[in-house]
Design a protein around this motif. Structure first.
Motif: not given
Length: 299
Positions: A152-159, A185-188, A164-165
């Motif tokens: 993946v290109d955006h590593k933080p997005n994946y993590l 959800d607020k902190e994530i 979330y999953e």
């Protein structure tokens, strides 16, 4: 980032010499000094021609230049300080999320896995704002996650998505309630807000025309500065011009250095130290239980 005692005055020259931009500046300053020396020799010694001092004009231009430099420094510092506030918010959000996970979840294995995902997000974000993720810093993640991150290109997005999953899966399986899901959800969500703001700072430099103009203004000012001093100070104008030039140019270089506060320059934010701090905090909040079952999952 340089750690120093602000109450110490005698060490200031040591820090100036050790500053990463000092050598870069000194090349320009030495060039200006040589240029000033040659001008003084050419007009005063070779042709015995005394130039009328331009100190009045340079004084007026110096006021304008000072205003530009103040604005430049304030703009750069605002970016640096905003970056520090964002990383301070990240420290708080990771602690809050880890505390809630530790209190809400009963499964220790899942708690440790979520803790490691949060830690990995912080380290991935740190390097995402630089040049790319250092995979050796994420060695505690399962191999499946490490393999996917590389694709993946955006590593933080994946993590962030993996967090979330896992939380949503726990909700579907009845491990947590809807109210607890809302609390997590607020902190994530804050993770995405923080990295988005950091990317705005990283990807929006000072406008090109403004940066070029201020550099041109400084160079024209310091190159013509010998004409303001040589008639009155003769060869003493050489060190005077070099000192004035050093002050003006160093202010611009400091602004360049801190306007992107996420790198590895001496005046950049201590994101490596903050990441290590978050790692220690999270491992204290959610300690690792040394069981064979966990080791098989996490390794």
């Amino acid at each position: 980032m340089v750690h120093y005692d602000p109450k110490q005055w005698l060490n200031v020259f040591y820090y100036v010499i050790k500053w990463s931009g000092f050598r870069q500046i000194m090349k320009i300053i030495l060039g200006i000094g040589i240029f000033n020396f040659l001008l003084t020799w050419y007009f005063l010694d070779l042709h015995h021609y005394r130039i009328e001092s331009t100190s009045v004009a340079h004084s007026l231009l110096g006021i304008v230049l000072g205003l530009f430099l103040v604005f430049r420094t304030n703009t750069a510092y605002d970016r640096w300080w905003e970056g520090r506030k964002l990383w301070g918010a990240l420290v708080n959000e990771t602690r809050n999320l880890a505390l809630k996970i530790n209190a809400i979840f009963d499964d220790q294995i899942k708690k440790v896995y979520l803790r490691d995902l949060i830690t990995a997000y912080v380290f991935a974000m740190k390097e995402h704002l630089r040049f790319g993720v250092l995979y050796e810093e994420l060695h505690y993640l399962p191999k499946s996650d490490l393999d996917r991150i590389k694709d993946v290109d955006h590593k933080p997005n994946y993590l962030s998505g993996r967090i979330y999953e896992e939380v949503n899966s726990a909700y579907k399986n009845g491990e947590i309630s809807g109210e607890q899901l809302f609390l997590l959800d607020k902190e994530i969500k804050a993770f995405t807000d923080i990295i988005g703001a950091c990317e705005r700072i990283k990807n929006t430099p000072i406008p090109f025309s403004y940066s070029v103009y201020i550099k041109m203004f400084i160079l024209v000012y310091v190159v013509t500065l010998p004409f303001a001093f040589m008639s009155d100070f003769l060869y003493a104008s050489v060190p005077i011009t070099m000192v004035v030039s050093y002050i003006l140019i160093s202010i611009e270089v400091i602004g360049e250095e801190i306007e992107d506060p996420f790198g590895r320059d001496q005046n950049d934010l201590p994101t490596d130290e903050l990441s290590e701090k978050i790692l220690r905090n999270l491992r204290e909040i959610i300690p690792q239980k040394e069981t064979k079952e966990q080791e098989s999952i996490l390794n």
